[in-house]
Design a protein around this motif. Sequence first.
Motif, PDB file in Angstrom:
ATOM      1  N   VAL A   1      -2.596   7.815   3.558  1.00 43.45           N
ATOM      2  CA  VAL A   1      -2.576   9.274   3.470  1.00 43.45           C
ATOM      3  C   VAL A   1      -3.809   9.788   2.717  1.00 43.45           C
ATOM      4  N   GLY A   2      -4.315   8.952   1.802  1.00 46.98           N
ATOM      5  CA  GLY A   2      -5.512   9.328   1.053  1.00 46.98           C
ATOM      6  C   GLY A   2      -6.668   9.636   1.988  1.00 46.98           C
TER       7      GLY A   2
ATOM      8  N   ASN B   1      -2.919   3.475  -8.463  1.00 49.82           N
ATOM      9  CA  ASN B   1      -2.083   4.683  -8.489  1.00 49.82           C
ATOM     10  C   ASN B   1      -0.826   4.478  -9.322  1.00 49.82           C
TER      11      ASN B   1
ATOM     12  N   ASP C   1      -7.067   0.699   0.432  1.00 46.08           N
ATOM     13  CA  ASP C   1      -5.788   1.381   0.251  1.00 46.08           C
ATOM     14  C   ASP C   1      -4.866   0.514  -0.618  1.00 46.08           C
TER      15      ASP C   1
ATOM     16  N   ALA D   1       0.831  -1.218   0.000  1.00 44.39           N
ATOM     17  CA  ALA D   1       0.000   0.000   0.000  1.00 44.39           C
ATOM     18  C   ALA D   1       0.860   1.260   0.000  1.00 44.39           C
ATOM     19  N   THR D   2       1.991   1.198  -0.668  1.00 45.36           N
ATOM     20  CA  THR D   2       2.929   2.318  -0.671  1.00 45.36           C
ATOM     21  C   THR D   2       3.474   2.569  -2.073  1.00 45.36           C
ATOM     22  N   SER D   3       2.985   3.610  -2.725  1.00 43.27           N
ATOM     23  CA  SER D   3       3.481   3.935  -4.064  1.00 43.27           C
ATOM     24  C   SER D   3       4.987   4.163  -4.046  1.00 43.27           C
TER      25      SER D   3
ATOM     26  N   MET E   1      -2.383  10.235  -8.086  1.00 41.40           N
ATOM     27  CA  MET E   1      -3.027   9.187  -7.276  1.00 41.40           C
ATOM     28  C   MET E   1      -4.459   8.998  -7.759  1.00 41.40           C
TER      29      MET E   1
ATOM     30  N   THR F   1      -1.284  14.041  -1.856  1.00 37.92           N
ATOM     31  CA  THR F   1      -1.245  12.777  -1.122  1.00 37.92           C
ATOM     32  C   THR F   1       0.115  12.116  -1.295  1.00 37.92           C
ATOM     33  N   ALA F   2       0.789  11.845  -0.181  1.00 37.61           N
ATOM     34  CA  ALA F   2       2.083  11.167  -0.269  1.00 37.61           C
ATOM     35  C   ALA F   2       1.853   9.685  -0.554  1.00 37.61           C
ATOM     36  N   GLY F   3       2.831   9.069  -1.221  1.00 36.00           N
ATOM     37  CA  GLY F   3       2.662   7.673  -1.612  1.00 36.00           C
ATOM     38  C   GLY F   3       2.954   6.676  -0.513  1.00 36.00           C
ATOM     39  N   ILE F   4       2.304   6.838   0.606  1.00 32.73           N
ATOM     40  CA  ILE F   4       2.469   5.890   1.712  1.00 32.73           C
ATOM     41  C   ILE F   4       1.080   5.501   2.239  1.00 32.73           C
ATOM     42  N   PRO F   5       0.989   4.444   3.053  1.00 26.24           N
ATOM     43  CA  PRO F   5      -0.339   3.965   3.435  1.00 26.24           C
ATOM     44  C   PRO F   5      -1.212   5.009   4.116  1.00 26.24           C
TER      45      PRO F   5
ATOM     46  N   THR G   1      -3.661   1.715  -4.282  1.00 30.58           N
ATOM     47  CA  THR G   1      -2.238   1.950  -4.528  1.00 30.58           C
ATOM     48  C   THR G   1      -1.802   1.245  -5.819  1.00 30.58           C
TER      49      THR G   1
END
Length: 432
Positions: A369-370, A406, A399, A286-288, A322, A363-367, A403
Amino acid sequence: MVRNRKETTEKSKKKPGLSTQIFIALLAGALLGVVIHYWIPSSYIKDTVIVEGVLYVIGQGFIRLMQMLVVPLVFCSLVCGSMSIGDSKTLGKVGVKTIGFYLVTTALAVCIALGTALLIHPGLGLNMSAVQKADLSSTAADSSVSLVDTLLNIIPKNPIGSMANGDMLPIIVFALFVGVMLAKLGNRASVVSNFISQFNDVMMEMTMTVMKVAPVGVFCLIARTFATVGFSAFAPMLKYMGNVTLALALQCFVIYQVLLFVFTRLNPIKFVKKFLPVMGFAFSTATSNATIPMSIDTLNKKMGVSKQISSFTIPLGATINMDGTSIMQGVAVIFIAEAYGIHLTPANLATVVVTATLASIGTAGIPSVGLVTLAMVLNSVGLPTEGIALIMGIDRILDMLRTAVNITGDAVCTTIVSHQEKALNREVFNRN
Ligand code: ASP
């Protein structure tokens, strides 16, 4: 050695991953909520101490922890994003094209989300006003700012003031501006740019840390929801999940693949097959951000995409593009509006398209944050941010799905831009 291995296996057996923990917390919370709702008779201990006391305080505490992250996280990740655009020599043609593509696909994603949600009605049948009576009053009244003012308010009179108030749009404008200036100054401002990138790392780490208490937060939030509304919460939540999943699938397997075929004439099935492992990795983490190296590598080795293009567009996409997240936010807006019985006008929906597209940039690419930036989208149309509590429990699963979408969007865009820049080796793409 053998003992070590045994210890490690025992350790990993003992501690399930965060996704599993959250999922277990979700089920356990729902179960406790249902037991409280149907089997425990109303009393001071049940209503005041358990439901409105322990469950409420811990659940809200977790939400506040998440809210605490919003401003610094969005500011730093946007400065870093815009700084990297300004940095790159390929800025200009490739930059404009890529950003344009990212914005258009995100806006399209929000439209798909809103369209499907308006057909499916994920929030009908759930009366959230029973759960959060107190927060309803401050909604509609706040949203009556004129369009002119809304536009003008994007430019902050006082950036620090905007940050203090948590006004996202002015913060975004200011952050983009700072990033571009830092890129322009280069080495002359290296201390500031290093500071902001390091602070960005700190915020990401903090988000990860906050996520560690997510199982407890989720347990309390869901337990309180079910304790208050019983099974009536369940069906709309399943509907919501199905709705988000459907919109994600449409974006990933229809929109992206049609775009890929139209612009490059490449075989979409081959693309999906080759990109599947990266999607799997994105799904499980779940982390871009974590998929950036794998994505660049796969695009290069399996699809023949030049690294010169992808090393710029993939990290940029992981920061600002995202589509999956904005799909969740679009559906969530309709879900929460219906659950609270708030009517959204066409102008409100247009605002959601714009703010969800901007939220995708922030939105940062981490779990998870959306879920944090969803607050900004809800604020923009005067919906109560407390509505996030309801979808929080099932968000981890979504999520993971979003991701994967994304990063697929980033890869499709990169392949198209690469093709247009004559930096795509079709032979490699067609190889099995
Ligand atoms: N987990 C998402 C990503 O890394 C962001 C989010 O929607 O929370 O792409």
